[in-house]
Scaffold this active site. Sequence first.
Site, PDB file in Angstrom:
ATOM      1  N   LYS A 161       9.412  47.369 -23.617  1.00  0.00           N
ATOM      2  CA  LYS A 161      10.780  47.782 -23.938  1.00  0.00           C
ATOM      3  C   LYS A 161      10.864  49.306 -23.983  1.00  0.00           C
ATOM      4  CE  LYS A 161      12.207  43.565 -26.185  1.00  0.00           C
ATOM      5  NZ  LYS A 161      12.649  42.857 -27.406  1.00  0.00           N
ATOM      6  N   ASP A 180       9.231  33.388 -25.470  1.00  0.00           N
ATOM      7  CA  ASP A 180       9.951  32.326 -26.168  1.00  0.00           C
ATOM      8  C   ASP A 180      11.033  32.837 -27.101  1.00  0.00           C
ATOM      9  OD1 ASP A 180       7.928  33.419 -28.077  1.00  0.00           O
ATOM     10  OD2 ASP A 180       8.812  31.909 -29.397  1.00  0.00           O
ATOM     11  N   ASP A 225       6.639  45.601 -27.803  1.00  0.00           N
ATOM     12  CA  ASP A 225       7.893  45.817 -28.526  1.00  0.00           C
ATOM     13  C   ASP A 225       7.645  46.792 -29.682  1.00  0.00           C
ATOM     14  OD1 ASP A 225      10.428  45.578 -29.604  1.00  0.00           O
ATOM     15  OD2 ASP A 225      10.205  43.515 -30.253  1.00  0.00           O
ATOM     16  N   GLY A 263       2.417  33.810 -25.584  1.00  0.00           N
ATOM     17  CA  GLY A 263       3.355  34.393 -24.630  1.00  0.00           C
ATOM     18  C   GLY A 263       2.762  34.831 -23.304  1.00  0.00           C
ATOM     19  N   ARG A 308       9.801  29.021 -22.740  1.00  0.00           N
ATOM     20  CA  ARG A 308       8.647  29.648 -22.074  1.00  0.00           C
ATOM     21  C   ARG A 308       8.525  29.193 -20.623  1.00  0.00           C
ATOM     22  NH1 ARG A 308       5.538  32.006 -26.142  1.00  0.00           N
ATOM     23  NH2 ARG A 308       5.424  30.873 -28.124  1.00  0.00           N
TER      24      ARG A 308
HETATM   25  P1  IMP Z   1       5.186  43.521 -30.930  1.00  0.00           P
HETATM   26  O1  IMP Z   1       6.472  43.730 -31.691  1.00  0.00           O
HETATM   27  O2  IMP Z   1       4.947  44.633 -29.912  1.00  0.00           O
HETATM   28  O3  IMP Z   1       4.031  43.339 -31.866  1.00  0.00           O
HETATM   29  O4  IMP Z   1       5.359  42.178 -30.098  1.00  0.00           O
HETATM   30  C1  IMP Z   1       4.963  41.005 -30.702  1.00  0.00           C
HETATM   31  C2  IMP Z   1       5.412  39.772 -30.020  1.00  0.00           C
HETATM   32  O5  IMP Z   1       6.796  39.624 -30.273  1.00  0.00           O
HETATM   33  C3  IMP Z   1       5.278  39.689 -28.517  1.00  0.00           C
HETATM   34  O6  IMP Z   1       3.991  39.342 -28.066  1.00  0.00           O
HETATM   35  C4  IMP Z   1       6.260  38.578 -28.250  1.00  0.00           C
HETATM   36  O7  IMP Z   1       5.655  37.325 -28.494  1.00  0.00           O
HETATM   37  C5  IMP Z   1       7.347  38.832 -29.293  1.00  0.00           C
HETATM   38  N1  IMP Z   1       8.496  39.525 -28.691  1.00  0.00           N
HETATM   39  C6  IMP Z   1       8.863  40.811 -28.793  1.00  0.00           C
HETATM   40  N2  IMP Z   1       9.991  41.060 -28.102  1.00  0.00           N
HETATM   41  C7  IMP Z   1      10.338  39.878 -27.533  1.00  0.00           C
HETATM   42  C8  IMP Z   1      11.418  39.464 -26.671  1.00  0.00           C
HETATM   43  O8  IMP Z   1      12.307  40.223 -26.235  1.00  0.00           O
HETATM   44  N3  IMP Z   1      11.425  38.143 -26.327  1.00  0.00           N
HETATM   45  C9  IMP Z   1      10.492  37.251 -26.738  1.00  0.00           C
HETATM   46  N4  IMP Z   1       9.468  37.602 -27.524  1.00  0.00           N
HETATM   47  C10 IMP Z   1       9.396  38.899 -27.920  1.00  0.00           C
HETATM   48 MG    MG Z   2       6.557  35.147 -29.228  1.00  0.00          MG
END
Ligand code: IMP
Ligand code: MG
Length: 191
Positions: free
Chosen positions: A141, A169, A113, A51, A175
């Site tokens: 977020k 994505d 996230d 990403g 992407r």
């Molecule tokens: P985490 O939940 O903070 O571990 O985020 C993990 C991964 O989830 C990120 O690097 C993104 O690849 C994916 N991700 C989280 N939220 C989104 C979104 O709104 N759109 C696309 N990918 C997301």
């Molecule tokens: Mg992703």
Amino acid sequence: MPMQDDIDHILINRDAISQRLDELAQSLAADLLAETQDGPGEVTLVPILTGSIIFLADLIRRLPIPMQIRVMSVTSYPGTAMSSKGASIEAALTKLPEDLSNNHVVIIDDILDSGNTLKLVKATIEQRNPISVRTAVLLRKKIPSAMSFQAEYVAFDIPDEFVVGYGLDFNDYYRNLPDIVTLKKHVYAQA
Ligand code: IMP
Ligand code: MG
């Protein structure tokens, strides 16, 4: 069907991204220069695949400092395409040196996230004794899990919506969209 037809609305357009990256890069470059002028150590950027690739490409061309790039790959599991419940490092696609004791590390990711990815990455890097670790994310977020992870550089805080484009994505598609957008509901329903 053209990809553009799947877009619901543009959340952050390419010009806004570009302008904000100018500011973010300036402050990151100043901080890294201050560190490396006063003391030892090299700059190593650690982008998280896949990403972060567009953010990385646009950011590094705004950083006029010597640096190495060592990629890491992290997979989220076992959530659906839109939610992450955990994270694990994909060793085959990870090029992180065993010893980072001469390095100022900057982790680069697309979005904060749940925070699971960055918590794991940061802990893994800290075990390798870097001089410093910083984190730069394109998006964060506005939810407690994301805000509670300390990221030094955040380009944009966004509402708790699923977004794609500029590297992000849905099921590995979208992407290559130049703007950060939301998708129409029918796209998720089909998946
Ligand atoms: P985490 O939940 O903070 O571990 O985020 C993990 C991964 O989830 C990120 O690097 C993104 O690849 C994916 N991700 C989280 N939220 C989104 C979104 O709104 N759109 C696309 N990918 C997301
Ligand atoms: Mg992703």
